[in-house]
Scaffold this motif. Structure first.
Motif, mmCIF file in Angstrom:
data_model
loop_
_atom_site.group_PDB
_atom_site.id
_atom_site.type_symbol
_atom_site.label_atom_id
_atom_site.label_comp_id
_atom_site.label_asym_id
_atom_site.label_seq_id
_atom_site.Cartn_x
_atom_site.Cartn_y
_atom_site.Cartn_z
ATOM 1 N N ALA A 325 72.004 63.124 20.645
ATOM 2 C CA ALA A 325 72.684 64.330 20.245
ATOM 3 C C ALA A 325 73.455 64.450 19.176
ATOM 4 O O ALA A 325 74.518 65.010 19.296
ATOM 5 C CB ALA A 325 73.498 65.054 21.655
ATOM 6 N N ILE A 326 73.072 63.560 18.057
ATOM 7 C CA ILE A 326 73.934 63.494 17.015
ATOM 8 C C ILE A 326 73.492 64.322 15.906
ATOM 9 O O ILE A 326 73.939 64.491 14.740
ATOM 10 C CB ILE A 326 74.089 62.125 16.686
ATOM 11 N N ALA A 327 72.199 64.970 15.920
ATOM 12 C CA ALA A 327 71.507 65.787 14.896
ATOM 13 C C ALA A 327 70.772 67.179 15.424
ATOM 14 O O ALA A 327 70.226 67.191 16.614
ATOM 15 C CB ALA A 327 70.254 64.841 14.304
ATOM 16 N N LEU A 328 70.849 67.965 14.539
ATOM 17 C CA LEU A 328 70.303 69.234 15.075
ATOM 18 C C LEU A 328 68.647 69.105 14.544
ATOM 19 O O LEU A 328 67.775 69.896 15.077
ATOM 20 C CB LEU A 328 70.689 70.390 14.056
ATOM 21 N N GLY A 329 68.270 68.326 13.716
ATOM 22 C CA GLY A 329 66.862 67.839 13.422
ATOM 23 C C GLY A 329 66.642 66.604 12.778
ATOM 24 O O GLY A 329 67.682 66.276 12.093
ATOM 25 N N ALA A 330 65.600 66.099 12.834
ATOM 26 C CA ALA A 330 65.095 64.806 12.280
ATOM 27 C C ALA A 330 63.753 64.509 12.114
ATOM 28 O O ALA A 330 62.896 65.254 12.842
ATOM 29 C CB ALA A 330 65.816 63.679 12.960
ATOM 30 N N ALA A 351 74.517 67.000 13.532
ATOM 31 C CA ALA A 351 74.963 68.271 14.349
ATOM 32 C C ALA A 351 76.550 68.385 14.057
ATOM 33 O O ALA A 351 77.172 67.773 13.554
ATOM 34 C CB ALA A 351 74.727 67.795 16.021
ATOM 35 N N PRO A 352 77.010 69.627 14.427
ATOM 36 C CA PRO A 352 78.487 69.853 14.029
ATOM 37 C C PRO A 352 79.265 68.809 14.484
ATOM 38 O O PRO A 352 79.091 68.579 15.735
ATOM 39 C CB PRO A 352 78.736 71.279 14.834
#
Length: 475
Positions: A325-330, A351-352
């Motif tokens: 849960a460290i990115a919104l997309g990859a 991610a924020p």
């Protein structure tokens, strides 16, 4: 529509159960059994006119409509030095009228006959297309043949179009944080090849086009011996050939010296740049030089792209978005069908509250895990079936099929469409690990990081320069 697409893909996947790797672990797998692959029907008729123009025709009589496309072997890679974006500008000017049909008449005629049309420019090609009822095939051929040879270029038409293109560039790149990031990343990745330049052109070049620039470019590349017509839909092949000969046959071929040959020196050291731009969140992207369809490693790179970054079931998405849960997309992106070798991208948006460096490290950790542990036969087959399902579903579109034929033809061989899925079925886990080691190594990598600038701390816009070194706040 998306739900229907997903349902169809799920049904296709369910029809072909995957093999289960012994022990259920990350056990390297051999090639996938290709006997169950769906056979994609590419029953293409070819025709070549005496002036050198080629035609590819694919019948599909499910509906009384056709897609007609004219592909020219010219794109932004062919732009003259100091005139970047001229191929794209000429695409715009092709709608500004001929001796027979004035400005907007082309569009009005197509629309009055219930059709639609547009055009697109890429690094390797420029293409024009119409979607229309089958009995209007002769009409759109007449229109396209007319502007192939009779385009009228006027300064009073060019000047406002330059403003349109500048606004297009502004909205897509200069005012887009990720658009600017990828433009600068590509420019830093290439040192010699024209792929380093944006398709739309650098701003200072767009301002400087003359009528003479466009006329010279038009006369050099817009000739029947540098063009391919693609027809897909409900039509009779013999009638289509008759219409091609009637409308395009009389156009004389011109001496064509061919397209510029280009190579890019091997990258031997890693590169890094930072783009500082008004944005809400950071972003990180990595580019690696990689071969295309002309190289035996191409199919393995397609599978590597899908396994690492091919959607929400891919390793990068599952690790960075779902698990950590460290990115919104990859994801990952690789171009197989091209004239010259392009780039293999890895990218992610934090991610924020998360940092770009953590996203970068986790992406590279997943690459390292793939190299160390390989790919199980189950994962290999699951990804092959996913690509197969997406390919089969896309075949429902006349436009998609015409696009595949045109792109492959410009790249060098339209028969690529026939061998696409079978070539992927031959890829093994060892192949995927090998190409990951070979092409995703640090020395072959250029990394770009977007550092957001708060709107209340916006920096003065520096003077634009080419090459992605300082313009737009990059370094």
């Amino acid at each position: 529509m998306r739900r229907i697409a997903l349902t169809l893909i799920a049904a296709l996947l369910a029809a072909y159960p995957v093999s289960i790797a012994v022990g259920g672990g990350e056990i390297p797998g051999g090639p996938v059994d290709s006997s169950g692959l769906l056979q994609v029907p590419w029953r293409v008729d070819e025709h070549r006119l005496s002036n050198g123009m080629r035609a590819l025709m694919l019948q599909d009589r499910r509906a009384p409509s056709i897609v007609f496309q004219v592909w020219y072997g010219v794109g932004s890679r062919d732009d003259p030095k100091g005139k970047t974006g001229v191929a794209h500008m000429l695409e715009h000017m092709m709608f500004r009228g001929t001796e027979k049909y004035g400005p907007k008449e082309f569009s009005n005629i197509v629309m009055r006959n219930g059709g639609s049309h547009n055009a697109f420019t890429s690094f390797d090609y420029t293409a024009y297309f119409e979607r229309i009822a089958s009995d209007r095939l002769g009409l759109v051929m007449e229109l396209e043949a007319d502007r192939m040879v009779n385009l009228v270029l006027k300064q009073e038409e060019l000047t406002p179009e330059q403003k349109v293109v500048m606004e297009e560039r502004r909205s897509r790149t200069e005012d887009s944080p990720t658009g600017a990031l990828f433009e600068k990343l590509r420019a830093a990745s290439y040192t010699k090849h024209a792929y380093r330049n944006p398709i739309i052109g650098w701003a200072e070049d767009i301002d400087g086009y003359s009528l003479e620039d466009l006329e010279a470019f038009y006369k050099r590349y817009y000739t029947p011996n540098n063009a391919t017509a693609v027809i897909v839909g409900d039509f009779d092949v013999s009638e289509a050939i008759r219409l091609l000969e009637k409308h395009f046959g009389p156009i004389p071929s011109l001496p064509f010296e061919g397209r510029p040959r280009m190579t890019e020196p091997e990258q031997t050291t890693s590169r890094r740049l930072v783009v500082r731009k008004e944005a809400q969140l950071p972003y990180v992207a990595m580019a690696h030089h990689a071969p295309n369809w002309k190289h035996d490693d191409g199919p393995a790179l397609i599978m590597l792209e899908n396994i690492l970054g091919g959607g929400e079931t891919s390793r990068l998405y599952q690790r960075l978005v779902r698990k950590d849960a460290i990115a919104l997309g990859a994801g990952a992106d690789y171009t197989y069908v091209s004239l010259d070798p392009m780039l293999f991208y890895l990218y992610g948006q934090p991610a924020p509250g998360k940092e770009a460096i953590d996203v970068e490290k986790t992406i590279l950790d997943e690459v390292d895990r793939l190299i160390r542990k390989g790919v199980s036969k189950e994962e290999l087959e699951r990804n092959l079936r996913s690509i197969e399902a997406q390919t089969i579903f896309s075949m429902d579109s006349h436009f998609y099929r015409a696009m595949q034929l045109g792109r492959a033809m410009i790249a060098g061989d339209w028969q690529l469409v026939n061998g696409y899925l079978p070539s992927l079925a031959k890829v093994t886990s060892a192949d995927i690990v090998r190409v990951a080691k070979k092409f995703l190594r640090p020395q072959n990598r250029t990394t770009a990081t977007l550092v957001p600038i708060p709107l209340d701390k916006k920096q003065p816009r520096p003077k634009k320069t080419k090459g992605g070194q300082t313009h737009g706040g990059s370094r």
